[in-house]
Design an enzyme around this catalytic site. Structure first.
Site, PDB file in Angstrom:
ATOM      1  N   ASN A  37       0.775  -1.235   0.016  1.00 28.03           N
ATOM      2  CA  ASN A  37      -0.193  -0.076   0.058  1.00 28.03           C
ATOM      3  C   ASN A  37       0.739   1.164  -0.059  1.00 28.03           C
ATOM      4  OD1 ASN A  37      -2.528  -1.440   0.218  1.00 28.03           O
ATOM      5  ND2 ASN A  37      -2.352  -1.391   2.654  1.00 28.03           N
ATOM      6  N   ASP A  39       0.808   4.468   1.803  1.00 29.91           N
ATOM      7  CA  ASP A  39       0.517   5.304   3.274  1.00 29.91           C
ATOM      8  C   ASP A  39       0.171   6.520   2.729  1.00 29.91           C
ATOM      9  OD1 ASP A  39       0.239   2.669   4.370  1.00 29.91           O
ATOM     10  OD2 ASP A  39       1.979   3.256   5.500  1.00 29.91           O
ATOM     11  N   GLY A  65       1.691  -0.950   3.777  1.00 29.41           N
ATOM     12  CA  GLY A  65       1.176  -2.275   3.455  1.00 29.41           C
ATOM     13  C   GLY A  65       1.841  -3.419   4.538  1.00 29.41           C
ATOM     14  N   LYS A  66       0.832  -4.235   5.042  1.00 25.19           N
ATOM     15  CA  LYS A  66       1.687  -5.185   5.936  1.00 25.19           C
ATOM     16  C   LYS A  66       2.513  -6.121   5.113  1.00 25.19           C
ATOM     17  CE  LYS A  66      -1.758  -5.359   9.662  1.00 25.19           C
ATOM     18  NZ  LYS A  66      -0.709  -4.951  10.484  1.00 25.19           N
ATOM     19  N   ALA A  68       4.454  -5.911   2.334  1.00 26.83           N
ATOM     20  CA  ALA A  68       5.493  -4.945   2.209  1.00 26.83           C
ATOM     21  C   ALA A  68       6.291  -4.634   3.336  1.00 26.83           C
ATOM     22  CB  ALA A  68       5.066  -3.781   1.400  1.00 26.83           C
ATOM     23  N   ASP A 269       4.430  -5.033  12.229  1.00 25.89           N
ATOM     24  CA  ASP A 269       4.850  -5.548  11.047  1.00 25.89           C
ATOM     25  C   ASP A 269       6.519  -5.731  11.017  1.00 25.89           C
ATOM     26  OD1 ASP A 269       2.369  -5.572  10.157  1.00 25.89           O
ATOM     27  OD2 ASP A 269       2.655  -3.503   9.051  1.00 25.89           O
TER      28      ASP A 269
END
Ligand code: ADP
Length: 318
Positions: A37, A39, A65-66, A68, A269
């Protein structure tokens, strides 16, 4: 140790990977299947009420993005890691692909798909807390066929790391092909028992644990209750308080180093990417967790998610 070039400067993760004695052609130790994603972050003095407009700061776009995030956290520490995911055919997709490549993540299974790249709309209030809306874009198209096309890659890795910003059926399919599954059940949702049964570990934070268990107790009691849901092992993260590990050998608490927290976005993450990498390297769960809490703590010392993730040398003082 951090890899350095002939001039003594720190190498980019990509160059470091090329120069490794074991060579760039070695198979990946871990695969992350998950979201990518952009952000989009705006700071506000206070959030608008329904129907109201407030003026915020300039917009800043961070890679996120979680999936990535986990891949970048591991790559910065030295992992050979591939990301199975999708970006769209837009400027955000190009931006994110470039950022991941710069961090040395193997992108051979990152597809470009017509449509919008995933986006997280993040407002940060004066108190530092986040409100986030995720628009999945083409992350929602990551499919069981993508998993099937990457079956060899997934089967060759020691660990496959999963989260839930991708379709559940895709996550379930990936878990079936994996030698070992690290699963961050976030955002929280009801998942099938056979997915839970292969998690080693299931990773959740306190909020996710409360939603899953619908009850409160001490963190050790919560970790034990989570283990009773069926995973092979559990890691419950506790923010500044570190983590609790539960498995066949019992329950262990792992304190986090004390740091001045600036921005906790993406700490979980960073933690999970580091944990998965150390498990792929053969650490037992408590040892891998003791490493991961240091990585999580390092990541809260500066703003953003990936932008705050540490290299090995950043961990020396923790
Ligand atoms: P999430 O980001 O998913 O909410 P946590 O807040 O539990 O997850 O953070 C994950 C890990 O990051 C923790 O286990 C801890 O190691 C580290 N961490 C998070 N916040 C802090 C903090 N304020 N101080 C030190 N370490 C932290």
């Amino acid at each position: 140790m951090t890899a350095r070039g002939d001039d003594g400067k720190r190498l980019s993760p990509e160059d470091a990977r090329r120069q490794r004695p074991d060579g760039p052609e070695q198979p990946c130790e871990m695969i992350v299947v998950g979201s990518v994603n952009a952000d989009l972050v705006v700071r506000v003095d206070r959030r608008p009420r329904p129907g109201e407009t407030v003026i915020g700061s300039d917009l800043v776009t961070y890679p996120g993005g979680k999936g990535a995030n986990q891949a970048v956290a591991a790559a910065r520490l030295g992992a050979r890691v591939a990301l199975l995911g999708r970006v769209g055919s837009d400027g955000n997709g190009e931006f994110l692909r470039k950022a991941l490549a710069g961090d040395g993540v193997d992108l051979s299974h990152l597809a470009e798909t017509p449509g919008p790249t995933g986006v997280a709309l993040i407002t940060v209030g004066a108190d530092g807390d986040n409100s986030i809306i995720v628009s999945p874009g083409v992350n929602a198209l990551l499919s069981e066929d993508d998993v099937a096309a990457a079956a060899d890659l997934l089967a060759s890795a020691r660990v496959v790391s999963l989260q839930l910003e991708s379709p559940l059926a895709t996550v379930v399919a990936a878990a079936r092909t994996a030698a070992r599954v690290v699963f961050n059940l976030s955002p929280p949702a009801v998942v099938p028992d056979d997915l839970l049964a292969v998690c080693d570990p299931l990773v959740v934070n306190e909020h996710e644990a409360a939603l899953l268990l619908g009850e409160h107790g001490t963190p050790c009691q919560q970790a034990t209750a989570l283990l009773a849901l069926g995973p092979r092992s559990v890691v419950l993260t506790l923010g500044a308080d570190g983590a609790v590990v539960a498995g066949p050998d019992g329950v262990t608490t792992v304190p986090s180093p004390s740091v001045d927290a600036v921005d906790t976005t993406g700490a979980g993450d960073a933690f999970t990417g580091a944990l998965a990498w150390r498990l792929a390297g053969g650490d037992d769960l408590a040892t891998a967790t003791a490493f991961a809490v240091r990585v999580g703590a390092a990541s809260v010392r500066s703003p953003g998610a990936q932008s705050s993730y540490p290299y090995q040398e950043d961990l020396e003082t923790l």
